[in-house]
Design a protein around this motif. Structure first.
Motif, PDB file in Angstrom:
ATOM      1  N   ALA A  80      45.416  16.016   4.147  1.00  0.00           N
ATOM      2  CA  ALA A  80      44.497  17.095   4.522  1.00  0.00           C
ATOM      3  C   ALA A  80      43.324  16.547   5.317  1.00  0.00           C
ATOM      4  O   ALA A  80      42.573  15.708   4.834  1.00  0.00           O
ATOM      5  CB  ALA A  80      43.983  17.818   3.275  1.00  0.00           C
ATOM      6  N   GLY A  81      43.189  17.008   6.554  1.00  0.00           N
ATOM      7  CA  GLY A  81      42.077  16.568   7.376  1.00  0.00           C
ATOM      8  C   GLY A  81      42.249  15.197   7.993  1.00  0.00           C
ATOM      9  O   GLY A  81      41.293  14.623   8.506  1.00  0.00           O
ATOM     10  N   TYR A 114      35.374  23.092   9.849  1.00  0.00           N
ATOM     11  CA  TYR A 114      36.576  22.533   9.236  1.00  0.00           C
ATOM     12  C   TYR A 114      37.375  23.618   8.536  1.00  0.00           C
ATOM     13  O   TYR A 114      36.855  24.692   8.208  1.00  0.00           O
ATOM     14  CB  TYR A 114      36.198  21.437   8.227  1.00  0.00           C
ATOM     15  N   ARG A 115      38.637  23.318   8.270  1.00  0.00           N
ATOM     16  CA  ARG A 115      39.515  24.273   7.593  1.00  0.00           C
ATOM     17  C   ARG A 115      39.643  23.904   6.116  1.00  0.00           C
ATOM     18  O   ARG A 115      40.291  22.942   5.751  1.00  0.00           O
ATOM     19  CB  ARG A 115      40.891  24.282   8.245  1.00  0.00           C
ATOM     20  N   MET A 116      38.987  24.680   5.274  1.00  0.00           N
ATOM     21  CA  MET A 116      39.108  24.584   3.818  1.00  0.00           C
ATOM     22  C   MET A 116      39.053  23.128   3.334  1.00  0.00           C
ATOM     23  O   MET A 116      38.115  22.397   3.625  1.00  0.00           O
ATOM     24  CB  MET A 116      40.375  25.303   3.362  1.00  0.00           C
ATOM     25  N   ALA A 117      40.085  22.673   2.593  1.00  0.00           N
ATOM     26  CA  ALA A 117      40.049  21.341   1.981  1.00  0.00           C
ATOM     27  C   ALA A 117      40.091  20.216   2.995  1.00  0.00           C
ATOM     28  O   ALA A 117      39.816  19.060   2.657  1.00  0.00           O
ATOM     29  CB  ALA A 117      41.212  21.179   1.002  1.00  0.00           C
ATOM     30  N   ALA A 118      40.414  20.524   4.246  1.00  0.00           N
ATOM     31  CA  ALA A 118      40.419  19.491   5.288  1.00  0.00           C
ATOM     32  C   ALA A 118      39.016  18.999   5.603  1.00  0.00           C
ATOM     33  O   ALA A 118      38.847  18.017   6.319  1.00  0.00           O
ATOM     34  CB  ALA A 118      41.083  20.027   6.555  1.00  0.00           C
ATOM     35  N   ARG A 119      38.027  19.648   5.035  1.00  0.00           N
ATOM     36  CA  ARG A 119      36.641  19.219   5.234  1.00  0.00           C
ATOM     37  C   ARG A 119      36.409  17.846   4.595  1.00  0.00           C
ATOM     38  O   ARG A 119      35.850  16.958   5.213  1.00  0.00           O
ATOM     39  CB  ARG A 119      35.712  20.270   4.627  1.00  0.00           C
ATOM     40  N   ASN A 120      36.797  17.673   3.367  1.00  0.00           N
ATOM     41  CA  ASN A 120      36.680  16.469   2.537  1.00  0.00           C
ATOM     42  C   ASN A 120      35.719  15.392   3.069  1.00  0.00           C
ATOM     43  O   ASN A 120      34.524  15.613   3.151  1.00  0.00           O
ATOM     44  CB  ASN A 120      38.073  15.895   2.215  1.00  0.00           C
ATOM     45  N   ASN A 139      40.073   7.179   2.048  1.00  0.00           N
ATOM     46  CA  ASN A 139      40.316   7.468   0.641  1.00  0.00           C
ATOM     47  C   ASN A 139      41.500   6.690   0.084  1.00  0.00           C
ATOM     48  O   ASN A 139      41.525   6.313  -1.075  1.00  0.00           O
ATOM     49  CB  ASN A 139      40.543   8.967   0.445  1.00  0.00           C
ATOM     50  N   PHE A 178      41.990  13.450   3.133  1.00  0.00           N
ATOM     51  CA  PHE A 178      42.231  13.278   1.694  1.00  0.00           C
ATOM     52  C   PHE A 178      43.734  13.450   1.530  1.00  0.00           C
ATOM     53  O   PHE A 178      44.251  14.564   1.536  1.00  0.00           O
ATOM     54  CB  PHE A 178      41.463  14.321   0.886  1.00  0.00           C
TER      55      PHE A 178
END
Length: 235
Positions: free
Chosen positions: A29-30, A169-175, A52, A26
């Motif tokens: 991130a990720g 996954y790491r926080m918002a990098a999951r997306n 995205n 995203f």
């Protein structure tokens, strides 16, 4: 079964010309930067990319487009920081675009992984994006039918993985990463840290190894935003 690859180049070597590829992230991130650039080095042509956006700066997906390897983008935000990467190519007719609202994009990918061929959403009803698509009325409101999205390959990024392909996954990098892993025939993951099988608490696994075909450890992954701020071009 050990699914690890020694190098990113090995992980993407089976991707052919004309492939449809989902790429996680995203913004930055990720985003699996190393896998994308290994794909650029590999050089398959006429790719359809589901993501995205259409890339940032001159790294990752933007670099993939700049190399002339992308035939079509399926995304929600078709813009690039440098208009030469996507915008000018699109206006010149060199690259196709399928514009999908962000929530619809996420649900189309999720549906692809869940085996749901199509669903109805009110989003885009009455707009150009709904032209040619079936519509139906439910409880007095009009809905547009959207078909699921699937891909031959998915390139994703995770924080932690084991040789069996289990990922966290790491926080918002999951997306988009977990749903893309489920919607592709062949999912390739880059992980920041690889641990022995059994060292990830089963309750913490987000993507089970059944959805992952291969993975490679990238201990210090590049960050797309940092590279662009430094006006760096990834090697």
């Amino acid at each position: 079964m050990d699914k690890t690859c020694a190098f990113a180049a090995e992980a993407v070597a089976a991707i052919p010309d004309n492939a449809t590829i989902m790429i996680g992230g995203f913004g930055g991130a990720g985003a699996p930067i190393e896998l994308i650039h290994a794909l650029i080095d590999h050089g398959p042509k006429n790719l359809t990319i589901i993501n995205n956006n259409a890339g940032n700066g001159h790294v990752g997906i933007a670099a993939l487009i700049e190399q002339g390897l992308v035939r079509k983008m399926v995304c929600s935000f078709p813009r690039s920081a440098d208009p030469r990467a996507f915008t000018e190519r699109y206006l010149a007719g060199e690259i196709e675009l399928e514009l999908v609202p962000q929530g619809t994009l996420a649900e189309r990918i999720r549906a692809g992984g869940a085996g749901i061929p199509a669903f109805y959403t009110p989003t885009s009803y009455g707009t150009e994006l709904a032209e040619g698509k079936p519509v139906a009325e439910f409880d007095g409101r009009m809905y547009v039918q959207e078909r699921a999205l699937k891909a031959q390959f998915a390139l994703i990024k995770a924080e932690l993985g084991d040789p069996m392909g289990n990922l966290t996954y790491r926080m918002a990098a999951r997306n988009f990463n977990p749903v893309m892993a489920m919607a592709a025939e062949h999912t390739i993951a880059q992980v920041s840290r690889l641990v022995a099988a059994g060292n990830i608490d089963p309750e913490q696994v987000i993507t089970p190894g059944i959805f992952v075909k291969s993975l490679v450890e990238i201990p210090n992954p590049a960050q797309e935003e940092t590279l662009n701020r430094m006006e760096a071009v990834y090697p």
